[in-house]
Design a protein around this motif. Structure first.
Motif, PDB file in Angstrom:
ATOM      1  N   SER A 194      21.035   3.998  -3.368  1.00 14.77           N
ATOM      2  CA  SER A 194      21.343   5.283  -2.741  1.00 14.77           C
ATOM      3  C   SER A 194      21.832   6.308  -3.755  1.00 14.77           C
ATOM      4  CB  SER A 194      22.411   5.091  -1.655  1.00 14.77           C
ATOM      5  OG  SER A 194      23.662   4.736  -2.231  1.00 14.77           O
ATOM      6  N   GLU A 195      22.102   5.886  -4.987  1.00 15.57           N
ATOM      7  CA  GLU A 195      22.611   6.805  -5.990  1.00 15.57           C
ATOM      8  C   GLU A 195      21.536   7.814  -6.399  1.00 15.57           C
ATOM      9  OE1 GLU A 195      26.003   4.567  -8.522  1.00 15.57           O
ATOM     10  OE2 GLU A 195      23.967   3.891  -8.897  1.00 15.57           O
ATOM     11  N   ARG A 196      22.014   9.018  -6.751  1.00 20.17           N
ATOM     12  CA  ARG A 196      21.100  10.052  -7.245  1.00 20.17           C
ATOM     13  C   ARG A 196      20.839   9.771  -8.718  1.00 20.17           C
ATOM     14  NH1 ARG A 196      21.177  14.905  -3.977  1.00 20.17           N
ATOM     15  NH2 ARG A 196      22.523  14.631  -2.171  1.00 20.17           N
ATOM     16  N   ALA A 197      19.813   9.025  -9.003  1.00 20.36           N
ATOM     17  CA  ALA A 197      19.574   8.552 -10.363  1.00 20.36           C
ATOM     18  C   ALA A 197      18.195   8.962 -10.846  1.00 20.36           C
ATOM     19  CB  ALA A 197      19.710   7.037 -10.426  1.00 20.36           C
ATOM     20  N   LYS A 198      18.086   9.108 -12.160  1.00 19.51           N
ATOM     21  CA  LYS A 198      16.812   9.414 -12.801  1.00 19.51           C
ATOM     22  C   LYS A 198      16.649   8.488 -13.986  1.00 19.51           C
ATOM     23  CE  LYS A 198      14.335  13.082 -15.268  1.00 19.51           C
ATOM     24  NZ  LYS A 198      14.408  14.466 -15.783  1.00 19.51           N
ATOM     25  N   ARG A 199      15.533   7.806 -14.026  1.00 18.42           N
ATOM     26  CA  ARG A 199      15.244   6.913 -15.150  1.00 18.42           C
ATOM     27  C   ARG A 199      14.682   7.740 -16.298  1.00 18.42           C
ATOM     28  NH1 ARG A 199      12.730   0.940 -14.744  1.00 18.42           N
ATOM     29  NH2 ARG A 199      12.076   0.634 -16.900  1.00 18.42           N
ATOM     30  N   ILE A 200      15.325   7.680 -17.452  1.00 16.40           N
ATOM     31  CA  ILE A 200      14.894   8.492 -18.591  1.00 16.40           C
ATOM     32  C   ILE A 200      14.358   7.651 -19.740  1.00 16.40           C
ATOM     33  CG2 ILE A 200      16.484  10.370 -18.032  1.00 16.40           C
ATOM     34  CD1 ILE A 200      18.227   9.339 -20.393  1.00 16.40           C
ATOM     35  N   GLY A 201      14.459   6.343 -19.629  1.00 18.65           N
ATOM     36  CA  GLY A 201      13.965   5.499 -20.710  1.00 18.65           C
ATOM     37  C   GLY A 201      14.079   4.031 -20.360  1.00 18.65           C
ATOM     38  N   THR A 202      13.627   3.206 -21.269  1.00 18.66           N
ATOM     39  CA  THR A 202      13.705   1.756 -21.101  1.00 18.66           C
ATOM     40  C   THR A 202      14.232   1.143 -22.390  1.00 18.66           C
ATOM     41  OG1 THR A 202      11.445   1.412 -21.878  1.00 18.66           O
ATOM     42  CG2 THR A 202      11.748   1.694 -19.498  1.00 18.66           C
ATOM     43  N   PHE A 203      14.647  -0.105 -22.281  1.00 25.42           N
ATOM     44  CA  PHE A 203      15.016  -0.839 -23.483  1.00 25.42           C
ATOM     45  C   PHE A 203      14.503  -2.266 -23.370  1.00 25.42           C
ATOM     46  CE2 PHE A 203      18.539  -1.549 -20.580  1.00 25.42           C
ATOM     47  CZ  PHE A 203      18.833  -2.897 -20.735  1.00 25.42           C
ATOM     48  N   GLU A 204      14.186  -2.847 -24.505  1.00 25.56           N
ATOM     49  CA  GLU A 204      13.783  -4.250 -24.543  1.00 25.56           C
ATOM     50  C   GLU A 204      15.012  -5.122 -24.799  1.00 25.56           C
ATOM     51  OE1 GLU A 204      10.305  -5.307 -26.878  1.00 25.56           O
ATOM     52  OE2 GLU A 204       9.865  -3.166 -27.110  1.00 25.56           O
TER      53      GLU A 204
END
Length: 301
Positions: A153-163
């Motif tokens: 439910s959080e207002r979140a935006k994915r901006i990247g990933t990590f291995e």
């Protein structure tokens, strides 16, 4: 009933400061004025909002619920004013944010440096903490979270990933010998990162094949940073994010084991408080961090 925003701001300041005296200092007012405004608010609402404990004022159950709503109202009011002047698109004021310890130290500090270089009039309040903080209570502009978000439910935006990399010191890697499959690692000495839900259960994948192992913890660390330190000390195997260990691998302090076998990737998210408006100071910082994440992604692996 007409809402008096001044009284709301006085009440919120008392709850967050823990006393009328501290709230008065924060607001730049006399203690009596703050006390009077809160008393009038309680009178208008017909309920007790604050109780005095041994050392501080605390909200009643009703007061706590009212505080949470009041804090939102004040934030929206501040942002409504900010929206009017946002046409200039020039960040102003103080940016408040939180990030995990490891990601904060390795990535966020560089983003803050770039941000302040572009906007030297800005100020930044940082909290690098592996604890998930209440954004309203702490009056945060944004939170940066690495991994997997629990609250959808959080207002979140994915901006990247990590291995995630399986690593060990060169001395411990030499003890293991040449590895072509994860299976032998079930008998190795593991450093369990207690910050993870299942720090000893790992799923490896390669060219459509998957295998899982359950490691045996020689040491359990309470944070990613402490697990990293244990790995550098040669205690055993650890699974750590790429942004934390890439420099160690390049300089020979750590060895990446089974690089052909991938572990599940995680996400880098920015999380916003519940508001419809994002000030220029927030948008500008997120743009810088997102650009850095794109650059970091190009050199991952």
């Amino acid at each position: 009933m007409t809402v008096n925003l001044n009284r709301l701001s006085h009440f919120v300041a008392v709850v967050e400061s823990g006393s009328f005296t501290a709230a008065a200092d924060r607001l730049g007012l006399a203690k009596a004025a703050v006390s009077h405004q809160v008393a009038q608010l309680e009178k208008e609402l017909g309920t007790t909002l604050l109780v005095r404990t041994t050392r501080r004022l605390s909200p009643t159950a009703t007061g706590q619920r009212f505080y949470e709503r009041a804090a939102l109202i004040l934030r929206d009011a501040e942002e409504a004013v900010g929206a009017v002047s946002a046409e200039t698109e020039i960040p102003s004021g103080t940016l408040t944010l939180t990030a995990p310890l490891d990601y904060g130290a390795k990535v966020v500090t560089n983003a803050v440096a770039a941000y302040l270089a572009l906007y030297p009039a800005m100020r930044v309040d940082l909290s690098f903490n592996d604890t998930v903080l209440d954004m309203i209570e702490k009056r945060l502009d944004l939170a940066i979270r690495a991994g997997w978000l629990i609250d959808s439910s959080e207002r979140a935006k994915r901006i990247g990933t990590f291995e995630q990399y399986l690593v060990a010191s060169s001395a411990y890697a030499a003890k293991l010998g040449a590895l072509s499959h994860p299976a032998p690692l079930a008998e190795a000495a593991w450093i369990a990162n207690g910050a993870l839900k299942a720090p000893l259960e790992w799923r490896f994948a390669r060219t459509g094949k998957e295998t899982s192992i359950l490691g045996k913890a020689l040491v359990t660390a309470d944070s990613t940073d402490s697990a990293h330190s244990c790995a550098l000390a040669g205690i055993g195997l650890a699974v750590l994010p790429d942004y934390q260990v890439r420099g160690d691998i390049a300089e020979g302090r750590l060895v990446r084991l089974l690089p052909d076998w991938a572990l599940p990737a995680g996400g880098i998210h920015v999380v916003y408080p519940p508001s419809h408006f994002r000030p220029a100071r927030v948008r500008a910082f997120v743009e810088i961090l997102q650009r850095m994440e794109k650059e970091r992604g190009r050199v991952a692996g």
